[in-house]
Design an enzyme around this catalytic site. Structure first.
Site, PDB file in Angstrom:
ATOM      1  N   TYR A 438       0.864  -1.237  -0.108  1.00 42.00           N
ATOM      2  CA  TYR A 438       0.135  -0.013   0.057  1.00 42.00           C
ATOM      3  C   TYR A 438       0.860   1.261   0.243  1.00 42.00           C
ATOM      4  CZ  TYR A 438       0.076  -0.348   5.457  1.00 42.00           C
ATOM      5  OH  TYR A 438       0.238  -0.668   6.585  1.00 42.00           O
ATOM      6  N   GLU A 439       0.270   2.314  -0.347  1.00 37.54           N
ATOM      7  CA  GLU A 439       0.775   3.665  -0.466  1.00 37.54           C
ATOM      8  C   GLU A 439       1.647   3.714  -1.623  1.00 37.54           C
ATOM      9  OE1 GLU A 439      -0.421   6.100   0.865  1.00 37.54           O
ATOM     10  OE2 GLU A 439      -1.858   5.074   2.308  1.00 37.54           O
ATOM     11  N   GLY A 440       1.203   3.074  -2.854  1.00 35.05           N
ATOM     12  CA  GLY A 440       2.250   2.908  -3.710  1.00 35.05           C
ATOM     13  C   GLY A 440       3.018   1.705  -3.590  1.00 35.05           C
TER      14      GLY A 440
END
Length: 580
Positions: A438-440
């Protein structure tokens, strides 16, 4: 599960040496960050995390969050712990004083989250997202929005989320389909009706805070296609009246919760907006500039996700060391005494323990170096801002990879008992595995490193960083050589390589770069300890740093071939032949 013991001495060393907190305190903005206060914060939040958050870690994993009649409920004890967190002011450490915050460096906010997350990673995602929402509104919200939302977000009485991902869009934020229709009449004139569905919304619904402030990406009518046509809206769970009291429930709901591999106490929600055509949101910043505003929040979140790698590494290491110290099995190889010994006496277990410590301490050094550069950037130091921008993908990608590796080593040290849920070692690995996603994803972080970050300061910032490390590490041949390799690869990618070649080598190069900076910062720690800093670490720090420099650094050097191999070999087979 082994109780959590805050690693206060190592944190304070990293804050002083890698973040340079004493230098930051010389500025007017951070003058309050004096040594006594810094030490009190680090010790205080460590004790709070161990006493309030850590006992809920296993309970949260076993019971998880549950959706009941549209409301997400957490296990007993979570509300009381969150209330204590708010009452003691931990949420407000680095927030602006104008809205009730303490105005201290971002570095100390990172320490609050490190301790809380090592105690209970799933629970800590709640304040972590709120910190990002505060920063987004601080930088991009109107004065009215700041006055309306920030005081309660800063205190923690309200929590915040970010809403990007949609079904079918994945990491392609530009493919979102949520809409925002301007309202021209009635009590909500000047605002927007939001319609759409978002997935993977962390703490999108819960019963711990009094209100939830959602930051939602959506499209205005006629907006350009792709990421150029996205706007950002603040969408509260409960409307906020002019006097600050809470009004009726907005037209939004949690449709379902995801059933996940780990972080079970963190509700990952499918959120639906505007089912009845009456979800009201306010535009944040300018039309079609929402992604730039959201990136303020995402950049903060990426550092704090890298922090999660440090957190889970610390917790898994503590548990593995306790088990290795207590588990007695077999005599030491080659010893005339055939009495069984604790497994920590066996060479391979000792290797794994040292690797866990060295990787965790290296990622912590990198985290606080990044945080210190962020603080300097906030003071107007443009070179530091560029260095921080370069380090963000390193700490997010390598830091979270380290979390997974260290948690996996923790299971290995437990042997068969590590594969049994009752010991808790497996939970650390299950919790860690989301962070590289997550978050890229970490692949996206590596791509960012070799595209946008490679071009900072006309393409000079990255090369200059590695050249500086090579000079300062002249006494450590392996580290100096690795830094020179990184500088050379950066020049090749900048001046000669095609975009495909850069992307093909991005992940190994990202690892090389992260190990280089982490090794450099550990070298600084070892020098400080040799000069009398952190007496409690005088015997351990030189050993873990030596392990990192002698074993981790040469491993990273071996990635050079992959970083420079180019993309051609990846496409020797057409996709049909590759996947059968």
């Amino acid at each position: 599960m082994t109780p959590f013991t805050p690693p206060t001495a190592d944190q304070l060393l990293a804050i002083r040496v890698n973040a340079g907190i004493e230098e930051l305190a010389q500025s007017d903005r951070f003058a309050h960050a004096e040594p006594d206060l810094v030490e009190a914060i680090v010790e205080g939040v460590g004790q709070f995390a161990a006493g309030e958050f850590a006992p809920l870690n296993r309970i949260g994993d076993l019971e998880g969050a549950r959706l009941e009649n549209g409301v997400v409920r957490l296990p007993d004890g979570f509300r009381q712990a969150y209330d204590a967190y708010v009452e003691q002011g931990w949420n407000a450490i680095a927030s602006p004083e104008a809205f009730g915050g303490q105005g201290l460096p971002f570095t100390l906010s990172c320490n609050v989250l490190e301790n809380l997350g090592a105690a209970n990673m799933a629970f800590t995602l709640l304040p972590m997202l709120s910190v990002g929402a505060i920063e987004a509104l601080e930088h991009h919200g109107s004065k009215g929005q700041q006055a309306k939302y920030l005081p309660n977000l800063v205190s923690g009485r309200w929590s915040g989320t970010m809403n990007l991902t949609e079904p079918g869009a994945g990491s392609d934020v530009g493919a979102l389909r949520s809409t925002a229709e301007p309202i021209t009449e009635g009590p909500h004139a000047g605002n927007y009706r939001i319609t759409g569905q978002k997935i993977y919304i962390t703490w999108g619904e819960h019963d711990l805070a009094d209100n939830i402030i959602h930051l939602v990406l959506a499209r205005l009518p006629g907006a350009p296609e792709g990421s150029r046509g996205i706007s950002l809206f603040v969408v509260p769970k409960y409307h906020v009246n002019a006097d600050g009291t809470l009004g009726p429930h907005n037209d939004l709901r949690c449709v379902s919760l995801e059933h996940k591999l780990g972080i079970n106490a963190s509700p990952t929600c499918v959120m639906s907006y505007g089912d009845n055509g009456d979800c009201i949101g306010e535009l944040v910043g300018h039309e079609n500039k929402g992604l730039a505003a959201m990136f303020t929040m995402m950049n903060n979140a990426r550092i704090n996700v890298g922090n999660q790698g440090v957190q889970i590494g610390e917790r898994a290491t503590q548990q593995a060391m306790a088990y290795a110290r207590d588990r007695v099995q077999s005599a030491r190889a080659g010893s005339p005494d055939k009495t069984p010994v604790a497994i920590i006496e066996h060479p391979d277990v000792r290797r794994m323990i040292l690797r866990m410590k060295a990787l965790t301490e290296g990622s912590r050094a990198l985290l606080y170096y990044c945080a210190g550069q962020v603080d300097r950037g906030n003071l107007g130091d443009e070179a530091a801002k560029n260095r921080a921008d370069i380090i963000v993908p390193l700490i997010k990608a390598w830091g979270t990879d380290i979390g997974v590796e260290v948690a996996g080593l923790g299971i290995q040290i437990h042997g068969g008992m590590g594969f049994v849920e009752e010991t808790g070692a497996a939970q650390h690995w299950r919790d860690s595995r989301i962070a590289p996603i997550y978050e890229g994803t970490n692949g996206i972080q590596a791509a960012d490193l070799v595209t946008r970050k490679l071009g900072l300061d006309g393409g000079e910032a990255m090369v200059a960083l590695f050249d500086m490390i090579a000079r300062e590490a002249a006494g450590e041949a392996a580290l100096a050589s690795l830094a020179q390799d990184c500088a050379g690869i950066a020049r090749w990618m900048r001046d000669e390589a095609s975009l495909d070649d850069r992307l093909a080598g991005s992940v190994p190069f990202c690892t090389m770069a992260a190990v280089t900076v982490a090794g450099w910062q550990l070298m600084k720690q070892a020098a400080a300890v040799a000069e009398g800093a952190a007496p409690a670490l005088a015997s351990t720090k030189p050993v873990t740093v030596r392990f990192f420099l002698d074993r981790i650094v040469p491993e990273a050097a071996g990635l050079k071939a992959g970083a420079t191999a180019g993309a051609e070999g990846l496409y020797d087979l057409p996709a049909e032949a590759l996947v059968g």
